[in-house]
Enzyme design. Structure first.
Site, short mmCIF file in Angstrom:
data_model
loop_
_atom_site.label_atom_id
_atom_site.label_comp_id
_atom_site.label_asym_id
_atom_site.label_seq_id
_atom_site.Cartn_x
_atom_site.Cartn_y
_atom_site.Cartn_z
N PHE A 145 16.53 0.37 63.30
CA PHE A 145 15.21 0.98 63.35
C PHE A 145 14.70 1.15 61.93
O PHE A 145 15.28 1.89 61.14
CB PHE A 145 15.19 2.34 64.07
N ASP A 230 18.47 1.46 54.07
CA ASP A 230 17.42 2.32 54.61
C ASP A 230 18.07 3.66 54.94
O ASP A 230 18.76 3.81 55.94
CB ASP A 230 16.82 1.68 55.88
N LYS A 259 11.18 10.86 55.23
CA LYS A 259 11.50 12.02 56.05
C LYS A 259 11.77 13.29 55.23
O LYS A 259 10.84 13.91 54.75
CB LYS A 259 12.62 11.68 57.02
C1 PLP Z 1 11.97 7.21 60.79
C2 PLP Z 1 12.55 6.00 60.19
C3 PLP Z 1 11.75 5.00 59.60
C4 PLP Z 1 10.23 5.03 59.67
O1 PLP Z 1 9.68 6.16 59.09
P1 PLP Z 1 8.17 6.60 59.47
O2 PLP Z 1 7.87 7.73 58.54
O3 PLP Z 1 8.19 7.01 60.90
O4 PLP Z 1 7.31 5.41 59.24
C5 PLP Z 1 12.36 3.92 59.01
N1 PLP Z 1 13.71 3.83 58.96
C6 PLP Z 1 14.51 4.75 59.51
C7 PLP Z 1 15.99 4.59 59.42
C8 PLP Z 1 13.96 5.86 60.16
O5 PLP Z 1 14.76 6.76 60.75
#
Ligand code: PLP
Length: 401
Positions: A145, A230, A259
């Site tokens: 994700f 990520d 986040k």
């Molecule tokens: C939440 C998330 C994203 C995307 O972040 P947004 O602020 O919702 O665009 C990308 N990578 C990971 C691992 C995430 O948990």
């Protein structure tokens, strides 16, 4: 505290009538929060066991971050990057000191920082590695994700994320998560980067086999491929270290954060990288009106200071280990697996998790299912042992009833 002019039933009705139907929230209407607790419009109190997908690791409305936000709001909020501001260098320095990465590029949402990483990797591939322009490949993992833009969903294996949204962006190659041989087989002379979550959050808190990240690091080095983590969800203390990759002996070329970078106050994300990678960007190549704005920077700086000063990573490690042990004492025929690192825990069931989340809501605990059968336990990292005990009793009750 302002009270809503809409009744709870009207809130839901208006949302259904006037909003897009792209979420399926629990029917709890929150209008106030403090630390680990949130209150609904009827005054019911809940323990937040999701922490906005780990965006509020510092707890809701942390007073220190709030003060930084309000103070900055009264001075200057947005300059655009056409001019400089006095907060951005402070954030650059903090990110550098905490992560050890050379340099950073601020954005807003996580997805934008991922896109930034993709662009940097592609351009590095062409301009530095010498891949023919237009044939660069980025390797990503099954069940990843990374966000919701068209290019990011093009790199997804989740059918629902892609269905109907074509034409998709080419140039992504899939490798099974946790399988080092699959990664090796996926690398070609056109590979510019391998982008991976050190722990997959949305996929249900999936932890790769020990040694996978370090082996990926060695492989990427050997084959001149950038390694980019990520850490938008797994990072900033969530997994019991500042970054989840630090459980292994590996140094990435790029790191994506978001986040909890703002403690939930405001969207702030960043792509962190080595000087060599970031140097592919020259003025005009890439940008964002709000990225690096002084309000976001002041908030992010305070949010990072809270993570450090309140030792949130260490707390997560200690409390998470204890909580995992407690969870493993629950006897239920429906539990398939419990796994986690720090306070980033997934409990996999042999049936849909949604009814369990609804039952937990009745007990005063807000959790969200992920991938149908998994309940994610990820409270704010400022939680104490007493409150975790309180939560544990409720979880045990719901799982054994
Ligand atoms: C939440 C998330 C994203 C995307 O972040 P947004 O602020 O919702 O665009 C990308 N990578 C990971 C691992 C995430 O948990």
């Amino acid at each position: 505290m302002s009270s809503s002019p809409l009744s709870p039933a009207d809130c839901i009705a208006v949302e259904n009538e006037l909003g897009a139907n792209n979420y399926h929230p629990l029917d709890v209407i929150i209008n106030r929060a403090e630390g680990i607790w949130v209150w609904d419009v009827d005054g019911n109190k809940y323990l937040d066991f999701l922490a906005a997908y780990s965006a509020v690791n510092q707890g809701h409305c942390h007073p220190r971050i709030r003060e930084a936000a309000i103070g900055q709001m009264a001075r200057i909020t947005l300059t655009s990057r056409a001019f400089r501001n006095d907060q951005l260098p402070l954030l650059y320095r903090k990110l550098h000191e905490m992560s050890g990465m050379d340099v950073s590029l601020p954005m807003n949402s996580g997805a934008e920082a991922v896109e930034t990483a993709f662009k940097a990797a592609r351009k590095w591939g062409e301009k530095v590695k010498g891949i023919a322009g237009g044939s660069q490949e980025i390797i990503v993992c099954s069940d990843n994700f990374h966000g919701r833009t068209i290019s990011i969903i093009s790199a997804s294996t989740e059918e629902q994320y892609r269905d109907g949204f074509g034409p998709l962006t080419p140039g992504f190659v899939m490798a099974d998560y946790g399988d080092i041989e699959a990664l090796e087989a996926a690398i070609t002379p056109n590979t510019c980067a391998f982008v991976v979550e050190p722990i997959q959050g949305e996929a249900g808190i999936r932890i790769p086999p020990e040694g996978y990240l370090a082996a990926a690091g060695r492989l990427c080095r050997e084959r001149n491929v950038l390694l980019i983590f990520d850490e938008i969800q797994s990072g900033l203390g969530r997994c019991g270290k500042l970054f989840a990759y630090q459980y292994e002996d590996v140094v990435p070329d790029g790191l994506i954060v978001g986040k909890a970078l703002s403690g939930g106050f405001y969207p702030v994300s960043a792509f962190l990288a080595s000087r060599e990678v970031m140097d592919v960007f020259t003025p005009g190549d890439h940008g964002s009106t709000f990225g690096g704005n002084p309000l976001g920077c002041a908030i992010a700086l305070a949010a990072l200071e809270v993570i450090e000063e309140e030792r949130l990573a260490e707390r997560s490690a200690e409390l998470g280990a204890w909580f995992l042990e407690q969870l493993r004492t629950i006897e239920s025929p429906h539990i398939r697996e419990i796994r986690g690192r720090g306070l980033f825990i997934g409990l996999e069931l042999d049936e849909p998790a949604r009814p369990y989340c609804e039952a937990l809501q009745e007990e005063g605990l807000l959790c969200k299912e992920t991938h149908e059968n998994v309940i994610r336990f990820a409270p704010p990292l400022v939680i104490g042992r007493d409150d975790l005990e309180w939560a544990f009793e409720r979880i045990r009750k719901v799982l054994t009833d």
